[in-house]
Enzyme design. Structure first.
Site, PDB file in Angstrom:
ATOM      1  N   ARG A 155       0.928  -1.146  -0.033  1.00  0.00           N
ATOM      2  CA  ARG A 155       0.084   0.042   0.177  1.00  0.00           C
ATOM      3  C   ARG A 155       0.881   1.017  -0.162  1.00  0.00           C
ATOM      4  O   ARG A 155       2.203   1.311   0.440  1.00  0.00           O
ATOM      5  CB  ARG A 155      -0.893  -0.031   1.317  1.00  0.00           C
ATOM      6  CG  ARG A 155      -1.829  -1.266   1.252  1.00  0.00           C
ATOM      7  CD  ARG A 155      -2.786  -1.003   2.438  1.00  0.00           C
ATOM      8  NE  ARG A 155      -3.758  -2.078   2.474  1.00  0.00           N
ATOM      9  CZ  ARG A 155      -3.596  -3.217   3.254  1.00  0.00           C
ATOM     10  NH1 ARG A 155      -2.374  -3.498   3.746  1.00  0.00           N
ATOM     11  NH2 ARG A 155      -4.659  -4.197   3.348  1.00  0.00           N
ATOM     12  N   LYS A 165      -2.235  -2.526   7.583  1.00  0.00           N
ATOM     13  CA  LYS A 165      -3.517  -2.102   8.212  1.00  0.00           C
ATOM     14  C   LYS A 165      -3.716  -2.588   9.595  1.00  0.00           C
ATOM     15  O   LYS A 165      -3.283  -3.820   9.419  1.00  0.00           O
ATOM     16  CB  LYS A 165      -4.825  -2.219   7.490  1.00  0.00           C
ATOM     17  CG  LYS A 165      -4.980  -1.207   6.400  1.00  0.00           C
ATOM     18  CD  LYS A 165      -6.120  -1.495   5.653  1.00  0.00           C
ATOM     19  CE  LYS A 165      -6.557  -0.065   4.645  1.00  0.00           C
ATOM     20  NZ  LYS A 165      -8.019  -0.420   4.114  1.00  0.00           N
ATOM     21  N   HIS A 169      -2.537   3.128  -6.200  1.00  0.00           N
ATOM     22  CA  HIS A 169      -3.358   1.841  -5.863  1.00  0.00           C
ATOM     23  C   HIS A 169      -3.660   0.855  -7.077  1.00  0.00           C
ATOM     24  O   HIS A 169      -3.898  -0.356  -6.860  1.00  0.00           O
ATOM     25  CB  HIS A 169      -4.762   2.202  -5.198  1.00  0.00           C
ATOM     26  CG  HIS A 169      -5.485   1.284  -4.230  1.00  0.00           C
ATOM     27  ND1 HIS A 169      -4.856   0.746  -3.067  1.00  0.00           N
ATOM     28  CD2 HIS A 169      -6.433   0.290  -4.304  1.00  0.00           C
ATOM     29  CE1 HIS A 169      -5.524   0.012  -2.579  1.00  0.00           C
ATOM     30  NE2 HIS A 169      -6.517  -0.262  -3.320  1.00  0.00           N
ATOM     31  N   ARG A 202      -0.844  -1.709  -7.410  1.00  0.00           N
ATOM     32  CA  ARG A 202      -1.202  -2.749  -6.079  1.00  0.00           C
ATOM     33  C   ARG A 202      -2.329  -3.654  -6.647  1.00  0.00           C
ATOM     34  O   ARG A 202      -1.980  -5.034  -6.708  1.00  0.00           O
ATOM     35  CB  ARG A 202      -1.718  -2.251  -4.852  1.00  0.00           C
ATOM     36  CG  ARG A 202      -2.255  -2.940  -4.051  1.00  0.00           C
ATOM     37  CD  ARG A 202      -2.707  -2.144  -2.551  1.00  0.00           C
ATOM     38  NE  ARG A 202      -3.431  -3.224  -1.839  1.00  0.00           N
ATOM     39  CZ  ARG A 202      -3.002  -3.900  -0.834  1.00  0.00           C
ATOM     40  NH1 ARG A 202      -1.601  -4.286  -0.762  1.00  0.00           N
ATOM     41  NH2 ARG A 202      -3.764  -4.830   0.161  1.00  0.00           N
ATOM     42  N   HIS A 237      -4.725  -8.511   2.987  1.00  0.00           N
ATOM     43  CA  HIS A 237      -6.097  -8.203   3.145  1.00  0.00           C
ATOM     44  C   HIS A 237      -6.491  -9.113   4.371  1.00  0.00           C
ATOM     45  O   HIS A 237      -6.126 -10.361   4.791  1.00  0.00           O
ATOM     46  CB  HIS A 237      -6.881  -8.957   1.845  1.00  0.00           C
ATOM     47  CG  HIS A 237      -6.712  -8.141   0.646  1.00  0.00           C
ATOM     48  ND1 HIS A 237      -6.929  -8.550  -0.547  1.00  0.00           N
ATOM     49  CD2 HIS A 237      -6.440  -6.792   0.594  1.00  0.00           C
ATOM     50  CE1 HIS A 237      -6.712  -7.509  -1.300  1.00  0.00           C
ATOM     51  NE2 HIS A 237      -6.487  -6.461  -0.813  1.00  0.00           N
ATOM     52  N   TYR A 250     -10.829  -8.971  -8.017  1.00  0.00           N
ATOM     53  CA  TYR A 250      -9.962  -9.484  -9.356  1.00  0.00           C
ATOM     54  C   TYR A 250     -10.474 -10.293 -10.242  1.00  0.00           C
ATOM     55  O   TYR A 250     -10.220 -10.468 -11.315  1.00  0.00           O
ATOM     56  CB  TYR A 250      -8.411  -9.907  -8.536  1.00  0.00           C
ATOM     57  CG  TYR A 250      -7.991  -8.706  -7.737  1.00  0.00           C
ATOM     58  CD1 TYR A 250      -7.840  -7.692  -8.063  1.00  0.00           C
ATOM     59  CD2 TYR A 250      -7.802  -8.965  -6.251  1.00  0.00           C
ATOM     60  CE1 TYR A 250      -7.366  -6.624  -7.305  1.00  0.00           C
ATOM     61  CE2 TYR A 250      -7.478  -8.031  -5.385  1.00  0.00           C
ATOM     62  CZ  TYR A 250      -7.026  -6.977  -6.021  1.00  0.00           C
ATOM     63  OH  TYR A 250      -6.576  -5.734  -4.993  1.00  0.00           O
TER      64      TYR A 250
END
Length: 332
Positions: free
Chosen positions: A162, A187, A259, A262, A285, A294
């Site tokens: 990220r 995160k 992004h 990514r 994730h 995706y």
């Protein structure tokens, strides 16, 4: 002595006690919530002619907050996603207020049930292999900035880090020996390690040698040696994508951002045959369901599905106009 149930006191304690001390929220979360209330105060001051320090919870009722959210879309051209993010910050505060000021429970509940606005979910953008090559070939590696930017772009594309993760990496977070990898804090303050390919190791080794080895140094610093801002990275990615359009025309139809790079990593993994359940481990994730976006965007998978089907046999027909009288009746 301050009234603990007054709005200014509640808001201060929400940031200092709930977000910072108790939840240890990230600087990005705190900044997002702060900006939400700054925008809200600007709107309320125009609407009620009251300074923020004079506001009460009764002033911030559901109709007023609904008008504020509508104003974000009409005056600031915010999309539904941005509106919902602002609403999330307001809800978080009012959930805290429900515990600290239960006498206002009726008002608080009416605010908490303000619904999110449904938003369109477009297919994720990503780069194809020719577009990747064109982008990586754009930085001038005869200059210090060009070598930094090439190494930065390659690392993002290979690791899928990220934006906040890539800009915070220091030299000590990168291992270029056997089992080469980069370590970052993602995160939720979760640490993870991402392996590096041989080509990325070669580029990073040369870059660190150019930069000067110092474990505490930011791996991809600004020209002044500090941490790159999010805006700076977004600008350089967009700049190189604009130049790369001359060599790869398909880039002109895409909005390239960090992004999107990514997303490109995820699509590269998916198209290489990596199991869907393993991609979240690579990208950091929370859930395997996140990778569904995706699958939706990968046309090659759908083409493989089509190749396995038995197509419906149909013949092309010739158009024959209706009889003049029938056409008249149909037009009535």
């Amino acid at each position: 002595m301050k009234d603990s149930s007054s709005f200014p006191t509640l808001l201060e304690s929400f940031f200092t006690q709930r977000l910072i001390a108790q939840r240890r929220a990230s600087p990005h979360t705190i900044a997002s919530y702060r900006d939400t209330f700054r925008l809200l105060f600007q709107f309320v001051e125009k609407r009620l002619a009251k300074a923020p320090s004079k506001l009460t919870l009764e002033d911030l009722n559901a109709p007023l907050l609904g008008a504020f959210l509508d104003n974000l879309e009409s005056s600031r051209a915010n999309v539904a996603r941005s509106r919902n993010l602002r609403l999330a910050a307001i809800r978080s505060f009012f959930r805290y207020a429900a515990l600290e000021a239960p006498q206002h429970s009726g008002l608080i509940q009416r605010v908490l049930v303000i619904p999110n606005k449904r938003q369109a979910r477009p297919l994720v953008g990503f780069l194809t292999r020719p577009e990747i090559h064109a982008l990586l070939a754009t930085p001038d590696r005869n200059t210090w900035l060009g070598r930094r930017d090439h190494a930065l772009l390659l690392t993002i594309l290979q690791t899928g880090l990220r934006l906040a993760e890539i800009t915070s990496i220091r030299q000590r977070d990168v291992s270029l020996s056997t089992g080469a990898h980069v370590r970052c804090e993602g995160k939720g303050r979760k640490e993870r390690c991402t392996p590096l390919t041989k080509s990325t190791v070669i580029v990073l080794t040369a870059w660190i040698r150019t930069q000067g080895e110092d474990g505490a140094s930011i791996l991809f610093p600004s020209a002044r040696g500090g941490r790159l801002s999010a805006d700076a990275v977004q600008h350089l990615v967009a700049k190189y994508a604009a130049v790369a359009q001359k060599q790869c025309l398909s880039l002109a139809a895409k909005r390239v951002s960090p992004h999107v790079l990514r997303h490109t990593t995820a699509m590269e993994l998916l198209q290489a045959g990596v199991e869907r359940t393993l991609i979240p481990l690579w990208l950091g994730h929370e859930s395997t369901e996140t990778t569904q976006i995706y699958l939706d965007a990968d046309l090659t998978i759908k083409e493989k599905i089509l190749s396995r089907t038995n197509p419906i046999q149909a013949r092309a027909g010739c158009y024959r106009p209706d009889d003049d009288l029938l056409a008249f009746l149909k037009g009535l």
